[in-house]
Design an enzyme around this catalytic site. Structure first.
Site, PDB file in Angstrom:
ATOM      1  N   GLU A  51      47.843  35.725  35.912  1.00 36.96           N
ATOM      2  CA  GLU A  51      47.804  35.693  38.183  1.00 36.96           C
ATOM      3  C   GLU A  51      46.612  36.143  38.858  1.00 36.96           C
ATOM      4  OE1 GLU A  51      50.321  37.862  36.585  1.00 36.96           O
ATOM      5  OE2 GLU A  51      52.150  36.755  37.041  1.00 36.96           O
ATOM      6  N   HIS A  92      40.195  33.575  40.098  1.00 33.65           N
ATOM      7  CA  HIS A  92      38.884  33.859  39.685  1.00 33.65           C
ATOM      8  C   HIS A  92      38.511  32.852  39.012  1.00 33.65           C
ATOM      9  CE1 HIS A  92      39.592  36.280  36.582  1.00 33.65           C
ATOM     10  NE2 HIS A  92      40.154  37.577  38.000  1.00 33.65           N
ATOM     11  N   HIS A 119      37.792  32.082  43.609  1.00 30.32           N
ATOM     12  CA  HIS A 119      37.265  33.117  44.077  1.00 30.32           C
ATOM     13  C   HIS A 119      36.563  33.696  43.051  1.00 30.32           C
ATOM     14  CE1 HIS A 119      40.739  35.256  46.793  1.00 30.32           C
ATOM     15  NE2 HIS A 119      40.664  33.959  46.861  1.00 30.32           N
TER      16      HIS A 119
END
Length: 230
Positions: free
Chosen positions: A58, A63, A160
């Protein structure tokens, strides 16, 4: 003396709204961007870190940082002195501060230093999420939504990234705290967007035709008979 603020973000091996560091997760990237006298100076602290553990699926989806990429990166203990030196005494701006502060304090705590260090004791923590919720109540206030709302460029944010997000956060924070965000519903105010739209001469106004008016009247009469007059 000029006010020093630091926009900070981290990426981690796991995500959990209650604080994934309690489950043994670690920081894999940390970035801090300096704001001095409300200007982003270009000075920054940034590093990837070897967590010496696996990354949850997850978290990876968020990222896109792979475990192989981190194998030759420094450990947190190798960067702690440089990191503390960069942030100490500043206003630390973090979006959803509880998450990042919890992770950083946990990493420091695991070093078993002779002197206890907590970043919320050596810095003033400013949670930009709390500010956003006051400025935009009852709205989604994640970074992407705030970028759209405040016209901050986030086109490179496919995943991210602590460094990218810290830079974006710095811009978002400056706009959130600029005292220029105001929603004006007065259509007689010449500075209002609605006034400028309604008073442009080149805007074409399309009126309903006879068929549309007739259909509307038939529908209204049906509603009136069925639900109002009964």
């Amino acid at each position: 003396m000029k006010k020093r603020q630091i926009a900070l973000d981290t990426e981690t091996t796991g995500i959990n709204k209650f604080g994934a560091h309690y489950l043994g997760h670690k920081i894999i990237e940390i970035a801090a961007v300096e704001i001095l006298d409300r200007k982003i100076t270009g000075k920054k602290f940034h590093t990837y870190l070897n967590p010496r553990r696996l990354i949850d699926k997850e978290a990876y989806k968020i990222h896109n940082i792979k475990e192989d990429f981190l194998k030759d990166k420094p450990l947190f203990k190798d960067k702690i002195v440089e990191f503390i030196k960069f942030i100490k005494g500043s206003d630390l701006i973090i979006h959803n501060a509880r998450f990042d502060v919890g992770f950083i304090n946990n990493e420091i705590n695991m070093l078993n230093l002779k002197k206890e260090i907590k970043i919320d004791k050596i810095c003033t923590i400013i949670d930009s999420l709390n500010i956003a919720r006051k400025v935009f109540p009852c709205k989604k206030n994640n970074l992407n939504d705030l970028c759209f709302r405040l016209s901050v460029n986030n086109k490179d944010r496919k995943f991210h990234s602590a460094l990218l997000d810290a830079n974006i956060l710095a811009e978002v924070f400056l706009k959130l705290t600029s005292n220029q965000i105001k929603i004006d519903f007065d259509i007689n105010n010449k500075n209002n967007i609605e006034y400028n739209i309604l008073n442009k001469k080149n805007i074409k106004i399309i009126y309903a035709n006879k068929k549309e008016i007739l259909s509307n009247n038939i529908f209204f009469n049906f509603i009136k008979k069925k639900y109002i007059n009964n």
